[in-house]
Each structure stands twice: as C-alpha cells, then as structure tokens.
Scaffold this motif. Structure first.
Motif, PDB file in Angstrom:
ATOM      1  N   VAL A 239       0.866  -1.283  -0.063  1.00 33.11           N
ATOM      2  CA  VAL A 239      -0.001  -0.085  -0.061  1.00 33.11           C
ATOM      3  C   VAL A 239       0.714   1.108  -0.081  1.00 33.11           C
ATOM      4  CG1 VAL A 239      -1.699   1.371   1.161  1.00 33.11           C
ATOM      5  CG2 VAL A 239      -1.845  -1.233   0.977  1.00 33.11           C
ATOM      6  N   TYR A 240       1.826   1.329   0.784  1.00 30.88           N
ATOM      7  CA  TYR A 240       2.588   2.545   0.873  1.00 30.88           C
ATOM      8  C   TYR A 240       3.254   2.658  -0.578  1.00 30.88           C
ATOM      9  CZ  TYR A 240       6.731   5.417   1.766  1.00 30.88           C
ATOM     10  OH  TYR A 240       7.593   6.702   1.532  1.00 30.88           O
ATOM     11  N   LEU A 243       0.488   3.862  -3.169  1.00 31.51           N
ATOM     12  CA  LEU A 243       0.108   5.289  -2.856  1.00 31.51           C
ATOM     13  C   LEU A 243       1.099   6.290  -3.208  1.00 31.51           C
ATOM     14  CD1 LEU A 243      -1.771   5.060   0.479  1.00 31.51           C
ATOM     15  CD2 LEU A 243      -2.760   5.165  -1.776  1.00 31.51           C
ATOM     16  N   THR A 244       2.401   6.027  -3.201  1.00 31.10           N
ATOM     17  CA  THR A 244       3.541   6.913  -3.361  1.00 31.10           C
ATOM     18  C   THR A 244       4.207   7.030  -4.847  1.00 31.10           C
ATOM     19  OG1 THR A 244       4.975   5.311  -2.602  1.00 31.10           O
ATOM     20  CG2 THR A 244       4.406   7.013  -0.971  1.00 31.10           C
ATOM     21  N   LYS A 246       3.081   7.345  -8.812  1.00 25.89           N
ATOM     22  CA  LYS A 246       2.113   7.929  -9.840  1.00 25.89           C
ATOM     23  C   LYS A 246       1.379   6.693 -10.999  1.00 25.89           C
ATOM     24  CE  LYS A 246       1.850  11.203 -14.064  1.00 25.89           C
ATOM     25  NZ  LYS A 246       2.828  12.109 -14.762  1.00 25.89           N
ATOM     26  N   LYS A 250      -4.292   8.781 -11.368  1.00 23.69           N
ATOM     27  CA  LYS A 250      -3.992   9.243  -9.968  1.00 23.69           C
ATOM     28  C   LYS A 250      -2.445   9.926  -9.919  1.00 23.69           C
ATOM     29  CE  LYS A 250      -1.984   5.676  -6.842  1.00 23.69           C
ATOM     30  NZ  LYS A 250      -0.989   6.443  -6.700  1.00 23.69           N
ATOM     31  N   ALA A 252       0.960  10.607  -7.406  1.00 18.72           N
ATOM     32  CA  ALA A 252       1.570  10.023  -6.333  1.00 18.72           C
ATOM     33  C   ALA A 252       1.192  11.044  -4.990  1.00 18.72           C
ATOM     34  CB  ALA A 252       3.031  10.112  -6.416  1.00 18.72           C
ATOM     35  N   LEU A 253       0.903  10.219  -3.915  1.00 15.18           N
ATOM     36  CA  LEU A 253       0.735  10.942  -2.762  1.00 15.18           C
ATOM     37  C   LEU A 253       2.213  11.025  -2.241  1.00 15.18           C
ATOM     38  CD1 LEU A 253      -1.546  11.701  -0.841  1.00 15.18           C
ATOM     39  CD2 LEU A 253      -1.478   9.641   0.104  1.00 15.18           C
ATOM     40  N   ASP A 257       2.129  12.191   3.958  1.00 15.60           N
ATOM     41  CA  ASP A 257       0.733  11.957   3.728  1.00 15.60           C
ATOM     42  C   ASP A 257       0.372  10.366   3.567  1.00 15.60           C
ATOM     43  OD1 ASP A 257       0.203  14.619   3.978  1.00 15.60           O
ATOM     44  OD2 ASP A 257      -0.326  14.732   1.790  1.00 15.60           O
ATOM     45  N   THR A 258       1.288   9.593   3.001  1.00 19.13           N
ATOM     46  CA  THR A 258       1.083   8.077   2.924  1.00 19.13           C
ATOM     47  C   THR A 258       1.265   7.318   4.164  1.00 19.13           C
ATOM     48  OG1 THR A 258       1.682   8.175   0.689  1.00 19.13           O
ATOM     49  CG2 THR A 258       1.759   6.270   1.783  1.00 19.13           C
ATOM     50  N   TYR A 261      -1.737   7.920   6.240  1.00 20.72           N
ATOM     51  CA  TYR A 261      -2.800   6.894   5.721  1.00 20.72           C
ATOM     52  C   TYR A 261      -2.418   5.543   6.475  1.00 20.72           C
ATOM     53  CZ  TYR A 261      -5.510   4.017   2.660  1.00 20.72           C
ATOM     54  OH  TYR A 261      -6.370   3.051   2.181  1.00 20.72           O
TER      55      TYR A 261
END
Length: 337
Positions: A239-240, A243-244, A246, A250, A252-253, A257-258, A261
């Motif tokens: 998941v990390y 989410l980070t 791109k 979407k 990239a976070l 912030d990740t 989450y």
C-alpha cells in the motif's frame, strides 16, 4: 541534490542518478546535462519527477539495493522466471543487510509502463526492511523477500487491458483484479507440479497479501493474526509503494501523507506493530524534497535525523541549514512535489 517534478525541468540541469527506459536500458546516466530532447524523453516515459544536482552537490542519490540487482529482478519478473526471482530475492536481502543505512529517504523513480515490475521490487525491499526491524532470522528474511517479490505474479493472468487501463476500473474489472492472489497461488502450485518445492509460507503470503486486519480484505476475509505475518508485512509495503507512485489515473501521494494514511488505518487494514516498525525506517520527508515551513520559508531536505525522522535538516535558498531537532518553533507544513 533536489527532487523536482518533470514539469519543472529545464535544459542545463544535471541529473543525479541513472534513469532507465521501459526495456531496463540506461536512458540517461548520472551527471548528464539535460537538453530539451532528454526532457521530452523523460516526460514521454511518464516519470513523475527526477533528482537533479544543485550547485555544490557531488554525490548521486543513493539506493539501498543496487540498480543492477533491481534491473535483473524486473527482467526476471517480466519473463515469469520464478527460480531466478527467488535467487534474486535472496540477493536483495544480502544487499540490504550490508547497506550503510536501512532508512528509506529517497523518492522511487519509475516510468508508468514498468509499474507492476518496479512495484514488486520496491515492495520486496520495503518488506525486508520491516522484517529486519521485527528481528526476523536470515532464513525467514529470504522467504519473506521471495514472497514479496512474487506477491503480484498473479497479475500476469489478469487481462492486460485491465492492468494497464488509464482510468479507474469498473466494479467488474476490479473483481477480476481481485483474483490475482488466487492466480498467483495457482502459478506457484503449478511450479511445484514441475518438481520444485515452494515453502508454504511463501504461497500463503502471495495468496493473503490483500487481507485486512479487521477482516474486510480478500480473498478469505481473514482477521488479525490469522493472517500470516509475511502477508501482513507485504500488505503495508504494498500500500505504501502504491500510494507514493504515480499512475495514469492518479497522482502520487507524498511520503508524509502516505504514512499518515497507514497510521489512520492501523487496526483496520494493518497490523499496528508492523506499521510502528515501518515508521522507524521511512523518512516522511525524503532527502531532496522541497518543503514549506511554518514560518513561510521554503527549503530542501538536506539530511534526515535517523533518531527523529520527522525533524530533518532543511537547506534554505540562501544556503542556511536549519536543524529542526534544534529549532523546535518551526515545523514542516507540507511537501512541495
């Protein structure tokens, strides 16, 4: 060294590390001066950003695992060479154990077309670091690494138009993607029918890496410690990295912030002990990232404090370096990526 979004690249900048194309060939070597042609190539490969040298920088962006090993692993994953992947997974453990630092403090660079394979290597590295933090023995680390590198191998049996769809999936498409743990397990079982023995913990982790701590995951809806430890570790790493990174549908976070989450979903999606361990090794503000400070100033992360990762050193535009472990009246408000 500074991480910069591709939209802000200009001719004359010097790249700080090697960049690779979708065939794992070197597109640009570290210390290359960018031209508009090179910038267009980088944008065409859908990189989100790259590292560049600022004046006075001399070292390239370091990685815990060598580019050579990463590229080999990506190539073997593409070929579905399970034997080679398992061998390389052991090499990844060895490189991590011999690294100067286990702190993840740089942004992962990858092009969109290679996402599935780069992602698997990233998840492997992150999982091994978590495993080391949890005190796993070397034999356990090797098996964890093998499971993590192969965790998404079942996606090769999902229609490619779904995997590479440049938009959010329909409910029907998502249900097909959710079958990839089962497909992965079937591939490993097929490998065993050919005479190769694959440890049960590896098959279990590949099959269970989308199970959630509270039972809301898939494919079996397992709860808590009924989910194998390796699967719980891979889930956090998976998941990390997802989410980070791109994707076509979407942005990239950022790492900070990740991590928020992950903490917010502790006890829901994730094992709290694994998240707690992970937080000890992942810098919320990677070196080279531009940040906004609470006093309104902007700066670039120049060094992380390994004892207190949320309080790094920040280099301002005038060259002044602020150590946030000492200047307690200033905090980081956001990452400007």
């Amino acid at each position: 060294m500074r991480y910069i979004n591709v939209k802000d690249l200009t001719p004359g900048m010097i790249i700080a590390n090697n960049l690779y194309d979708n065939n794992e060939l070197v597109l640009l070597k570290a210390n290359t001066e960018l031209t508009q042609f090179y910038i267009d190539r980088i944008i065409g490969l859908d990189y989100d950003g790259i590292y560049i040298f600022d004046q006075g920088d001399v070292e390239k962006a370091k990685s815990i695992v060598s580019d050579e090993t990463r590229i080999k692993a990506i190539g073997k994953l593409k070929k579905l060479d399970i034997d080679a992947c398992m061998f390389l997974a052991n090499s990844i453990v060895n490189e991590i154990q011999n690294s100067d630092s286990l702190i993840i403090e740089r942004v992962t660079l990858s092009s969109y077309d290679n996402y599935t394979y780069v992602h698997s290597v990233n998840v492997d590295i992150l999982s091994v670091i978590i495993g080391i933090g949890l005190g796993l023995r070397n034999e356990e680390l090797n098996k964890l690494s093998q499971a993590a590198l192969l965790h998404d191998i079942g996606k090769c049996d999902v229609p490619v138009e779904i995997i590479n769809k440049p938009a959010r999936l329909t409910p029907e498409e998502y249900e097909e993607v959710k079958k990839h743990p089962q497909y992965g397990l079937e591939r490993l079982r097929a490998k065993e029918k050919g005479g190769d023995d694959i440890a049960a913990v590896i098959k279990n982790a590949v099959y269970s890496h989308h199970e959630n701590w509270d039972g809301s995951g898939y494919p079996r809806g397992l709860i808590g410690e009924k989910i194998h430890l390796f699967a719980r570790i891979i889930h956090v790493a998976d998941v990390y990295d997802a989410l980070t990174t791109k994707r076509a549908y979407k942005n990239a976070l950022n790492p900070a912030d990740t991590l928020e989450y992950l903490m917010a979903n502790t006890g829901i999606m994730f094992d709290k002990d694994i998240v707690s361990t992970f937080l000890q090794y992942v810098a919320p503000y990677p070196i080279g990232c531009t940040v906004l400070l609470s006093d309104g100033k902007q700066g670039v992360i120049s060094e992380n404090n390994r004892i207190n990762l949320p309080r790094p050193k920040v280099k301002l535009s005038n060259g002044t370096i602020i150590d946030l472990t000492e200047k307690l009246d200033v905090t980081i408000i956001s990452i400007l990526m």
